[in-house]
Design a protein around this motif. Structure first.
Motif, PDB file in Angstrom:
ATOM      1  N   UNK A 121       0.869  -1.283   0.198  1.00 37.25           N
ATOM      2  CA  UNK A 121       0.091   0.040  -0.035  1.00 37.25           C
ATOM      3  C   UNK A 121       0.810   1.281   0.085  1.00 37.25           C
ATOM      4  N   UNK A 122       1.959   1.321   0.868  1.00 33.92           N
ATOM      5  CA  UNK A 122       2.700   2.350   1.018  1.00 33.92           C
ATOM      6  C   UNK A 122       3.588   2.624  -0.642  1.00 33.92           C
ATOM      7  N   UNK A 123       3.919   1.509  -1.047  1.00 28.49           N
ATOM      8  CA  UNK A 123       4.468   1.505  -2.382  1.00 28.49           C
ATOM      9  C   UNK A 123       3.943   2.125  -3.142  1.00 28.49           C
ATOM     10  N   UNK A 124       2.436   1.788  -3.345  1.00 27.02           N
ATOM     11  CA  UNK A 124       1.645   2.316  -4.398  1.00 27.02           C
ATOM     12  C   UNK A 124       1.410   3.838  -4.148  1.00 27.02           C
ATOM     13  N   UNK A 125       1.308   3.984  -2.877  1.00 27.22           N
ATOM     14  CA  UNK A 125       1.211   5.660  -2.765  1.00 27.22           C
ATOM     15  C   UNK A 125       2.366   6.346  -3.206  1.00 27.22           C
ATOM     16  N   UNK A 126       3.727   5.659  -2.920  1.00 29.29           N
ATOM     17  CA  UNK A 126       5.070   6.415  -3.125  1.00 29.29           C
ATOM     18  C   UNK A 126       5.176   6.259  -4.681  1.00 29.29           C
ATOM     19  N   UNK A 127       4.831   5.448  -5.247  1.00 29.62           N
ATOM     20  CA  UNK A 127       5.124   5.327  -6.845  1.00 29.62           C
ATOM     21  C   UNK A 127       6.387   4.630  -7.123  1.00 29.62           C
ATOM     22  N   UNK A 128       7.410   4.471  -6.146  1.00 27.00           N
ATOM     23  CA  UNK A 128       8.659   4.390  -6.489  1.00 27.00           C
ATOM     24  C   UNK A 128       9.058   3.642  -4.983  1.00 27.00           C
ATOM     25  N   UNK A 129       9.863   2.532  -5.111  1.00 23.85           N
ATOM     26  CA  UNK A 129      10.547   1.995  -3.917  1.00 23.85           C
ATOM     27  C   UNK A 129      11.748   2.998  -3.519  1.00 23.85           C
ATOM     28  N   UNK A 130      12.222   4.005  -4.333  1.00 23.35           N
ATOM     29  CA  UNK A 130      13.368   4.917  -3.928  1.00 23.35           C
ATOM     30  C   UNK A 130      12.644   5.900  -3.285  1.00 23.35           C
ATOM     31  N   UNK A 131      11.358   6.197  -2.998  1.00 25.47           N
ATOM     32  CA  UNK A 131      10.908   7.374  -2.507  1.00 25.47           C
ATOM     33  C   UNK A 131      10.017   7.029  -1.226  1.00 25.47           C
ATOM     34  N   UNK A 132      10.064   5.677  -0.970  1.00 27.53           N
ATOM     35  CA  UNK A 132       8.965   5.066   0.258  1.00 27.53           C
ATOM     36  C   UNK A 132       9.618   5.716   1.578  1.00 27.53           C
ATOM     37  N   UNK A 133       8.706   6.307   2.030  1.00 28.18           N
ATOM     38  CA  UNK A 133       9.185   6.886   3.458  1.00 28.18           C
ATOM     39  C   UNK A 133       7.954   6.793   4.331  1.00 28.18           C
ATOM     40  N   UNK A 134       8.246   6.972   5.606  1.00 33.96           N
ATOM     41  CA  UNK A 134       7.401   6.670   6.597  1.00 33.96           C
ATOM     42  C   UNK A 134       5.968   7.388   6.502  1.00 33.96           C
ATOM     43  N   UNK A 135       6.241   8.635   5.743  1.00 29.19           N
ATOM     44  CA  UNK A 135       5.044   9.605   5.314  1.00 29.19           C
ATOM     45  C   UNK A 135       4.154   8.677   4.693  1.00 29.19           C
ATOM     46  N   UNK A 136       4.539   7.919   3.657  1.00 28.67           N
ATOM     47  CA  UNK A 136       3.584   6.876   2.803  1.00 28.67           C
ATOM     48  C   UNK A 136       2.801   6.038   3.767  1.00 28.67           C
TER      49      UNK A 136
END
Ligand code: AMP
Ligand code: MN
Ligand code: MN
Ligand code: MN
Length: 278
Positions: A121-136
């Protein structure tokens, strides 16, 4: 011309607005100059710069670098960087490469707490694993009603010391400083009030930052409560730091301060933008 907002996020990291929409919002709020300072990436700068040109807003190339300093995660903003710097690009990539592994461990911890499926789910919100943050992760937990808002997700699960917090090694302070300075940038200690340091730790960090070529600290930031501004004004004066001003805006309804809507810097301080603007 003094409405500088030198700390903002876009969808290139954990912000909610595209670089273009961010700059449009800042411009509509009266910003004279804006920096985009996404976490560990320069990906949004070209788009933001183009929008700023179109709108007649001065634009400052920026980045917010994640640093591990002892037990503490510290953020250093680089302003006026050359986005094409190979040294900076390699350094930022090394940080981004760690995000997926950390996110997987956070998801595992959440699963143990009875909340499955958060990595996807967080990955879908971030759009890329390189951006995955706690915010997502926080946005996902809020959207699914596990918490009432993103702040509560940090307070309950994701903040330091909470059950889904995962200790992670970002970059070393001396490396982050070398990357920023190697890219021709000015190093600014972001939201110094956010690190929860005791007086000795705080003094040590400020001295080390200065010794490594740090030139400025954020004084007026959306990540400080207004009653903290005076504390950091005094610190800037004591250490001879330039002062920065930035909303640390991530998104409407999520961030306390909108881009371009900060109180002015205390008049006694020398603004960081005197380094490049007159
Ligand atoms: P990360 O780099 O993945 O650890 O995510 C850090 C981001 O999470 C910060 O840049 C903020 O946007 C957000 N954040 C961190 N701590 C908090 C907190 N206590 N409350 C709200 N947002 C936070
Ligand atoms: Mn952030
Ligand atoms: Mn930060
Ligand atoms: Mn930030």
């Amino acid at each position: 011309m003094d409405n500088f907002d030198l700390h903002n996020h876009s969808t290139a990291s954990d912000g909610l607005l595209s670089p273009t929409r961010l700059v449009e919002l800042g411009a509509s709020n009266g910003a004279d100059a804006m920096a985009l300072t996404d976490h560990d990436t320069v990906d949004g700068l070209e788009e933001a710069a183009a929008a700023a040109r179109r709108l007649g807003v001065a634009f400052v190339n920026g980045v917010e670098v994640s640093v591990t300093w002892g037990e503490t995660t510290v953020h250093v903003v680089g302003l006026g960087i050359d986005p094409g710097s190979p040294v900076l690009a390699a350094g930022l990539k090394s940080i981004r490469d760690g995000r997926l592994g950390r996110a997987a461990r956070m998801a595992q911890a959440l699963e143990k707490l009875g909340i499955p499926g958060t990595l996807e789910a967080a990955l879908a919100l971030a759009g890329s694993e390189k951006r995955l943050s706690r915010t997502h992760f926080a946005r996902h937990l809020a959207e699914t009603g596990r918490v009432r808002d993103t702040q509560h997700a940090f307070d309950k699960y994701l903040g330091k010391g909470k059950p889904a917090y995962v200790q992670h090694e970002w970059s070393r302070l001396e490396d982050a400083m070398a990357w920023i300075r190697g890219a021709g940038g000015v190093a600014v200690l972001a939201h110094p009030g956010r690190y929860g340091l005791k007086p000795l730790g705080r003094a040590t960090l400020l001295e080390e930052f200065k010794r490594l070529g740090g030139e400025a600290i954020e004084v007026v930031t959306g990540s400080h409560r207004p009653e903290e501004y005076a504390t950091w004004r005094r610190v800037a004066e004591e250490y001879g730091f330039l002062a920065s001003r930035g909303s640390d805006f991530h998104g409407p309804g999520e961030s306390p301060v909108m881009p371009g809507r900060l109180p002015p810097l205390p008049a006694s301080l020398v603004p960081v933008w005197t380094r490049w603007a007159h």
